[in-house]
Enzyme design. Structure first.
Site, mmCIF file in Angstrom:
data_model
loop_
_atom_site.group_PDB
_atom_site.id
_atom_site.type_symbol
_atom_site.label_atom_id
_atom_site.label_comp_id
_atom_site.label_asym_id
_atom_site.label_seq_id
_atom_site.Cartn_x
_atom_site.Cartn_y
_atom_site.Cartn_z
ATOM 1 N N LYS A 125 0.679 -1.414 0.209
ATOM 2 C CA LYS A 125 -0.397 0.073 0.165
ATOM 3 C C LYS A 125 0.940 1.245 -0.128
ATOM 4 C CE LYS A 125 -4.222 0.576 0.116
ATOM 5 N NZ LYS A 125 -5.480 -0.035 0.109
ATOM 6 N N ASP A 165 -6.895 4.414 -4.525
ATOM 7 C CA ASP A 165 -7.775 4.310 -3.244
ATOM 8 C C ASP A 165 -8.711 5.631 -3.424
ATOM 9 O OD1 ASP A 165 -7.597 2.081 -1.149
ATOM 10 O OD2 ASP A 165 -7.018 3.759 0.164
HETATM 11 N N1 GLU Z 1 -7.558 0.363 -3.029
HETATM 12 C C1 GLU Z 1 -8.370 -1.107 -3.351
HETATM 13 C C2 GLU Z 1 -8.195 -1.996 -2.057
HETATM 14 O O1 GLU Z 1 -7.630 -1.762 -1.504
HETATM 15 C C3 GLU Z 1 -7.688 -1.801 -4.447
HETATM 16 C C4 GLU Z 1 -6.102 -1.687 -4.771
HETATM 17 C C5 GLU Z 1 -5.296 -2.319 -6.408
HETATM 18 O O2 GLU Z 1 -6.621 -2.696 -7.077
HETATM 19 O O3 GLU Z 1 -3.983 -2.543 -7.004
HETATM 20 O O4 GLU Z 1 -7.382 -3.204 -1.961
#
Ligand code: GLU
Length: 445
Positions: A125, A165
């Site tokens: 992340k 996100d």
């Molecule tokens: N931010 C999204 C999550 O919390 C998607 C992440 C992504 O597609 O890599 O899973």
């Protein structure tokens, strides 16, 4: 003292100020007790000690110039948590509240979520304390270019594939992709959530919200029910909420609430997702506008947790972490709510989760319920690798399959380890075992 407790205590001692990270670690590790008892090899290989420590944390300065010619500085970061089962994968959060504890909590959750999708993706992340709200497109672009100038050194289609996100949508991904391409002179699938013209996947924008509803639908189906005639309370009005509202409505349910940071909507006739989408995604305005455009709808300024006071059969928290507290859980139970599905990451506090479960509510944690977003990102990576684009129907069908499988994987794991009906434990166990076994197979690294 148990193995789990020792590791939780060590995390608390090492990073006592990282409250969100400690909350996420506690939730996951406590539910792994049965699997750790049955498999002493996990403790023997120090899997927990390793899994709570990110493989790498990158933190960097993001200088950019605002529209007045003034230099601004934000902090960027990427936490590459675990690559045991695939390249790092996870979104980028742009919000003033972003700090290392938040990104570590989200990266940690992502390990298990990505594993649950059955696709080969590790957990990561990232983000920045930059606030895209109220900025011009050019300011957002200059920030994104500066952010990517550093991030590009640490990512790649086979290394780490960021995505959106909170605060990072199609516009931001586009600016970041353009900058990566300039720096590397390479057109690769280094980001997901891209525009359709340059390698994005159909159904990616819809995926998290649709996936959430598909998972809850499978639970209803297994209990001889459906969304038909059900009243649903949604918290949030971003990407996840918008498409959850659309899918619930398509399946015959009625969504009566949604919210933003300044207030919330009660629409007894059923929330119109197109109006919400227009206000939030196109105009980037306040939900107060909704009540002006839809007869019979009420707008309540103030704490968006007001949505939990509206009686519902199903509650879908789709905004952010820690937005459904013990008092809200008590209200939901008193009003007859039977299902809670987390569209956001960790929106329900630990005590609220336990209260809901103890009172017969089927509770689906984010790492299972909102995995449809990252799963479809995985499908975008596959399409980029084969340089083909699948149809909306094809992607949507694969997404539905994945969500149905996640539901059963969590359900089966809970049954196997004697905690039937506990989808928190089931999802954690099912996600954990694959990663832990891969870590053992790869030796001490
Ligand atoms: N931010 C999204 C999550 O919390 C998607 C992440 C992504 O597609 O890599 O899973």
């Amino acid at each position: 003292m148990s193995y789990v407790q020792r590791v939780i205590d060590a995390v608390k001692e090492k990073d006592p100020d990282q409250e969100l990270f400690i909350q996420a670690v506690t939730e996951v590790l406590e539910s792994l007790e049965p699997v750790l008892d049955a498999h002493p090899e996990y403790e023997a290989n120090a899997i927990l000690e390793r899994i709570v420590e990110p493989e790498r944390v990158v933190m960097f300065r993001v200088p950019w110039v605002d529209d007045n010619g003034k230099v601004q500085v934000n902090r960027g970061m990427r936490v590459q948590f675990n690559s045991a089962i695939g390249p790092y994968k996870g979104g980028l959060r742009l919000d003033p509240s972003v700090n290392l504890s938040m990104i570590k909590f989200l990266g940690f959750e992502q390990i298990f979520k990505n594993s649950l999708t059955t696709l080969p993706m590790g957990g990561a992340k990232g983000g920045s304390d930059f606030d895209p709200k109220g900025k011009s497109d050019m300011e957002v672009m200059r920030f994104c270019q500066s952010f990517m100038t550093e991030l590009a050194k640490h990512i790649g289609a086979d290394t780490d594939v960021p995505a959106g996100d909170i605060g990072t949508g199609g516009r931001e991904i586009g600016y970041m992709f353009g900058q990566y391409k300039r720096l590397r002179n390479e057109f690769t699938g280094v980001l997901t959530g891209k525009g359709l013209q340059y390698g994005g996947s159909l159904a990616r924008p819809e995926a998290t919200g649709y996936g959430l509803v598909y998972l809850v639908e499978e639970h209803l189906k297994c209990n001889g029910e459906s969304f038909e005639g059900k009243t649903v309370a949604v918290h949030g009005s971003g990407n996840v909420a918008i498409y959850a509202i659309q899918k619930v409505t398509q399946l015959g349910g009625k969504v009566v609430t949604c919210s933003d940071r300044k207030g919330w909507i009660y629409d007894p006739e059923g929330v119109d997702y197109e109006i919400v989408k227009q206000i939030k995604e196109v105009e980037r305005g306040s939900l107060a506008l909704y009540a002006e455009r839809k007869a019979g709808a009420e707008y309540h300024e103030g704490d968006a947790r007001g949505v939990w006071t509206i009686p519902c059969d199903i509650a879908l928290p789709c905004a952010a972490q820690n937005t459904l507290f013990i008092e809200d859980a008590q209200t939901l139970v008193a009003n007859g709510c039977k299902i809670v599905g987390e569209g956001a990451n960790m929106p329900t506090t630990l005590d609220a989760t336990k209260y809901l479960q103890a009172n017969g509510v089927a509770f689906f944690p984010g790492k299972a319920a909102n995995a449809g977003g990252v799963a479809t990102s995985g499908l975008e990576m596959s399409q980029n690798s084969e340089r083909l684009s699948w149809t909306f129907e094809e992607v949507d069908a694969k997404l539905k399959d994945i969500m149905v499988n996640i539901y059963h994987a969590a359900d089966d794991a809970a049954k196997e380890y004697g905690v039937e009906g506990d989808f928190v434990a089931g999802a954690n166990i099912a996600g954990f075992v694959k990663v832990a076994d891969a870590m053992i197979a790869q030796g001490v690294c």
